[in-house]
Design a protein around this motif. Structure first.
Motif, PDB file in Angstrom:
ATOM      1  N   VAL A  94     -55.721  -5.152 -32.069  1.00 30.51           N
ATOM      2  CA  VAL A  94     -55.497  -6.600 -32.059  1.00 30.51           C
ATOM      3  C   VAL A  94     -56.526  -7.264 -32.967  1.00 30.51           C
ATOM      4  N   ASP A  95     -56.074  -8.220 -33.780  1.00 31.15           N
ATOM      5  CA  ASP A  95     -57.022  -9.052 -34.526  1.00 31.15           C
ATOM      6  C   ASP A  95     -57.345 -10.260 -33.650  1.00 31.15           C
ATOM      7  N   TYR A  96     -58.520 -10.231 -33.049  1.00 25.63           N
ATOM      8  CA  TYR A  96     -58.855 -11.248 -32.046  1.00 25.63           C
ATOM      9  C   TYR A  96     -59.134 -12.626 -32.648  1.00 25.63           C
ATOM     10  N   ARG A  97     -59.234 -12.683 -33.990  1.00 26.80           N
ATOM     11  CA  ARG A  97     -59.442 -14.022 -34.565  1.00 26.80           C
ATOM     12  C   ARG A  97     -58.224 -14.906 -34.320  1.00 26.80           C
ATOM     13  N   TYR A  98     -57.057 -14.286 -34.159  1.00 24.63           N
ATOM     14  CA  TYR A  98     -55.828 -15.068 -33.960  1.00 24.63           C
ATOM     15  C   TYR A  98     -55.345 -15.035 -32.519  1.00 24.63           C
ATOM     16  N   CYS A  99     -55.907 -14.138 -31.718  1.00 29.73           N
ATOM     17  CA  CYS A  99     -55.407 -13.943 -30.347  1.00 29.73           C
ATOM     18  C   CYS A  99     -55.897 -15.065 -29.441  1.00 29.73           C
ATOM     19  N   LYS A 100     -54.984 -15.748 -28.756  1.00 26.12           N
ATOM     20  CA  LYS A 100     -55.404 -16.827 -27.866  1.00 26.12           C
ATOM     21  C   LYS A 100     -55.448 -16.387 -26.409  1.00 26.12           C
ATOM     22  N   GLY A 101     -55.284 -15.081 -26.185  1.00 25.03           N
ATOM     23  CA  GLY A 101     -55.457 -14.563 -24.828  1.00 25.03           C
ATOM     24  C   GLY A 101     -54.363 -14.964 -23.862  1.00 25.03           C
ATOM     25  N   CYS A 102     -53.148 -15.199 -24.368  1.00 22.50           N
ATOM     26  CA  CYS A 102     -52.062 -15.596 -23.456  1.00 22.50           C
ATOM     27  C   CYS A 102     -51.624 -14.430 -22.569  1.00 22.50           C
ATOM     28  N   LEU A 103     -51.908 -13.207 -23.010  1.00 24.02           N
ATOM     29  CA  LEU A 103     -51.656 -11.979 -22.252  1.00 24.02           C
ATOM     30  C   LEU A 103     -50.175 -11.667 -22.059  1.00 24.02           C
ATOM     31  N   ARG A 104     -49.321 -12.257 -22.888  1.00 26.66           N
ATOM     32  CA  ARG A 104     -47.896 -11.893 -22.803  1.00 26.66           C
ATOM     33  C   ARG A 104     -47.704 -10.426 -23.152  1.00 26.66           C
ATOM     34  N   CYS A 105     -48.521  -9.932 -24.096  1.00 24.38           N
ATOM     35  CA  CYS A 105     -48.412  -8.510 -24.473  1.00 24.38           C
ATOM     36  C   CYS A 105     -48.720  -7.619 -23.272  1.00 24.38           C
ATOM     37  N   VAL A 106     -49.704  -8.009 -22.462  1.00 25.13           N
ATOM     38  CA  VAL A 106     -50.085  -7.206 -21.297  1.00 25.13           C
ATOM     39  C   VAL A 106     -48.939  -7.180 -20.283  1.00 25.13           C
ATOM     40  N   GLU A 107     -48.351  -8.360 -20.072  1.00 30.46           N
ATOM     41  CA  GLU A 107     -47.259  -8.450 -19.093  1.00 30.46           C
ATOM     42  C   GLU A 107     -46.043  -7.655 -19.544  1.00 30.46           C
ATOM     43  N   THR A 108     -45.892  -7.484 -20.854  1.00 30.23           N
ATOM     44  CA  THR A 108     -44.674  -6.855 -21.387  1.00 30.23           C
ATOM     45  C   THR A 108     -44.794  -5.346 -21.510  1.00 30.23           C
ATOM     46  N   CYS A 109     -45.985  -4.860 -21.713  1.00 34.74           N
ATOM     47  CA  CYS A 109     -46.157  -3.423 -21.980  1.00 34.74           C
ATOM     48  C   CYS A 109     -45.742  -2.586 -20.761  1.00 34.74           C
ATOM     49  N   SER A 110     -44.815  -1.683 -20.967  1.00 31.74           N
ATOM     50  CA  SER A 110     -44.283  -0.896 -19.839  1.00 31.74           C
ATOM     51  C   SER A 110     -45.117   0.346 -19.546  1.00 31.74           C
ATOM     52  N   THR A 111     -46.034   0.716 -20.449  1.00 36.64           N
ATOM     53  CA  THR A 111     -46.798   1.949 -20.231  1.00 36.64           C
ATOM     54  C   THR A 111     -48.234   1.681 -19.772  1.00 36.64           C
ATOM     55  N   GLY A 112     -48.611   0.432 -19.701  1.00 33.85           N
ATOM     56  CA  GLY A 112     -50.001   0.118 -19.319  1.00 33.85           C
ATOM     57  C   GLY A 112     -50.982   0.406 -20.440  1.00 33.85           C
ATOM     58  N   ALA A 113     -50.473   0.464 -21.694  1.00 31.64           N
ATOM     59  CA  ALA A 113     -51.351   0.786 -22.820  1.00 31.64           C
ATOM     60  C   ALA A 113     -52.205  -0.411 -23.225  1.00 31.64           C
ATOM     61  N   ILE A 114     -51.753  -1.592 -22.891  1.00 31.31           N
ATOM     62  CA  ILE A 114     -52.526  -2.783 -23.266  1.00 31.31           C
ATOM     63  C   ILE A 114     -52.828  -3.534 -21.971  1.00 31.31           C
ATOM     64  N   THR A 115     -54.111  -3.719 -21.716  1.00 28.47           N
ATOM     65  CA  THR A 115     -54.524  -4.260 -20.416  1.00 28.47           C
ATOM     66  C   THR A 115     -55.439  -5.465 -20.587  1.00 28.47           C
ATOM     67  N   ARG A 116     -55.588  -6.205 -19.516  1.00 25.17           N
ATOM     68  CA  ARG A 116     -56.432  -7.398 -19.516  1.00 25.17           C
ATOM     69  C   ARG A 116     -57.875  -7.009 -19.221  1.00 25.17           C
ATOM     70  N   GLU A 117     -58.800  -7.444 -20.090  1.00 32.82           N
ATOM     71  CA  GLU A 117     -60.224  -7.169 -19.862  1.00 32.82           C
ATOM     72  C   GLU A 117     -61.002  -8.471 -20.013  1.00 32.82           C
ATOM     73  N   ALA A 118     -62.108  -8.577 -19.275  1.00 27.18           N
ATOM     74  CA  ALA A 118     -62.960  -9.763 -19.411  1.00 27.18           C
ATOM     75  C   ALA A 118     -63.608  -9.767 -20.796  1.00 27.18           C
ATOM     76  N   GLU A 119     -63.724 -10.946 -21.398  1.00 26.06           N
ATOM     77  CA  GLU A 119     -64.277 -11.054 -22.751  1.00 26.06           C
ATOM     78  C   GLU A 119     -65.800 -11.084 -22.672  1.00 26.06           C
ATOM     79  N   ILE A 120     -66.407  -9.916 -22.664  1.00 26.47           N
ATOM     80  CA  ILE A 120     -67.867  -9.846 -22.598  1.00 26.47           C
ATOM     81  C   ILE A 120     -68.428  -9.887 -24.015  1.00 26.47           C
ATOM     82  N   PRO A 121     -69.692 -10.274 -24.194  1.00 26.05           N
ATOM     83  CA  PRO A 121     -70.256 -10.372 -25.540  1.00 26.05           C
ATOM     84  C   PRO A 121     -70.139  -9.050 -26.284  1.00 26.05           C
TER      85      PRO A 121
END
Ligand code: SF4
Ligand code: SF4
Length: 334
Positions: free
Chosen positions: A287-314
């Motif tokens: 993911v290019d995070y400069r454009y990602c607004k963290g809506c997490l639609r990709c996480v909700e859509t992924c059927s294999t659990g390959a993309i997951t929600r993580e806290a944005e730590i430094p």
């Protein structure tokens, strides 16, 4: 039942400004504090918020004005010289407007992990009180939201507020909407009231900070003809880090089957695919995070659990981000 409380200075309103982005619960936090003040502390109170063009991810300011019961609040003007500022996203400290008008005797609360001290803090008056709380982590631990944590910290910072009255208002607000969240929010509130740190020598300024009144960059006489954007390529450098709510999608390449479903739902096309001419299959690289607004639609859509929600730590963005335009990235030196 209301319990009478006294403001620090009964001759003027006590004013609080919440600085946030849509989606972090600042508007609800303002409603809860003002409601508690009016219904449970025998104060007069007013609350309203101003939004950007789109609620989630855009800048949001929420204003709370408190006064004695015998003094009506007749103004709905934005709060320009707050007694307290609460910042729901530490990246907002990059913008001077976030702390504009801060009183020299004021209190600033911001959310950030332990040890993080954003450079924007140095703009603050040296005499202001600065408090840090890791609202994101506490909210994540308790399955709550950062607003409950930050309300707790604000209540601890302002002892004239009745903590139990605010906690009752918080619980009542959620008992109607999400009764299952009441206990989690109460725990988050209590941890916010205890697990904060007061930073010494954070501010370097003298006296009250000047207020900020933005004026339009262009008027009808100065706007470019046809409304063109005179700075081409500006979107390539867009930094949307402040539009995220503290969560990021993180790809585990081992679980990814490169089906492309995440790309179909991403509103900003920030997923990066391999383009090797000798490979028949395009592969998801990250993911290019400069454009990602963290809506997490990709996480909700992924059927294999390959993309997951993580806290944005430094450091996470720098470590895991994959540039969409690597040539441009190198050319500009990152
Ligand atoms: S939806 Fe999941 S499996 Fe499919 S490409 Fe995206 S991350 Fe990979
Ligand atoms: S969270 Fe996922 S869907 Fe949303 S902008 Fe980021 S990459 Fe796209």
């Amino acid at each position: 039942m209301s319990r009478k409380v006294s403001l620090p200075d009964p001759d003027r309103f006590f004013e609080i400004r919440l600085e946030s982005i849509g989606g972090l619960g600042a508007h609800v936090a303002g409603q809860i504090i003002a409601t508690a003040a009016v219904l449970r502390m025998d104060l007069n109170g007013a609350h309203f918020s101003s939004y950007g063009s789109e609620k989630k991810g855009s800048v949001l300011r929420s204003y709370i004005r408190l006064g004695p019961a015998d003094r009506p609040i007749r103004t709905s003007a934005p709060i320009e010289s707050p007694d307290a500022i609460v910042i729901f996203h530490s990246a907002l400290l990059d913008h001077p407007a976030t702390v504009a008008g801060m009183r020299a005797t004021g209190t600033l609360i911001f959310t950030a992990p332990e040890g993080e001290s954003p450079t924007g803090l140095s703009r603050l008056p040296a005499t202001a009180r600065v408090m840090r709380v890791d609202a994101q982590r506490i909210a994540s631990d308790e399955k709550s939201r950062p607003n409950a944590v930050l309300i707790g910290t604000l209540t601890a910072a302002l002892p004239f507020l009745d903590a139990e009255a605010i906690l009752d208002a918080l619980s009542e607000a959620f008992a109607r909407r999400r009764p299952e969240a009441v206990a989690a929010n109460e725990r988050a509130f209590r941890r916010g009231a205890q697990e904060f740190e007061v930073l010494s020598h954070a501010g370097k300024g003298n006296g009250d900070l000047p207020i900020f009144r933005p004026s339009p960059v262009w008027g009808y006489e100065t706007a470019p003809i046809g409304g063109v954007l005179p700075t081409p390529g500006n979107t390539a450098w867009n930094d949307l880090s402040t539009s995220r709510t503290g969560w990021l999608p993180v790809l585990d390449k081992d679980k990814c089957i490169h089906c492309g479903m995440c790309d179909m739902v991403c509103p900003d096309l920030c997923l990066v695919w391999s383009t090797h001419a000798d490979e028949p299959l395009v592969r998801l690289e990250g993911v290019d995070y400069r454009y990602c607004k963290g809506c997490l639609r990709c996480v909700e859509t992924c059927s294999t659990g390959a993309i997951t929600r993580e806290a944005e730590i430094p450091g996470l963005v720098e470590r895991l981000g994959v540039p969409l335009f690597p040539d441009l990235f190198e050319q500009k030196g990152g």
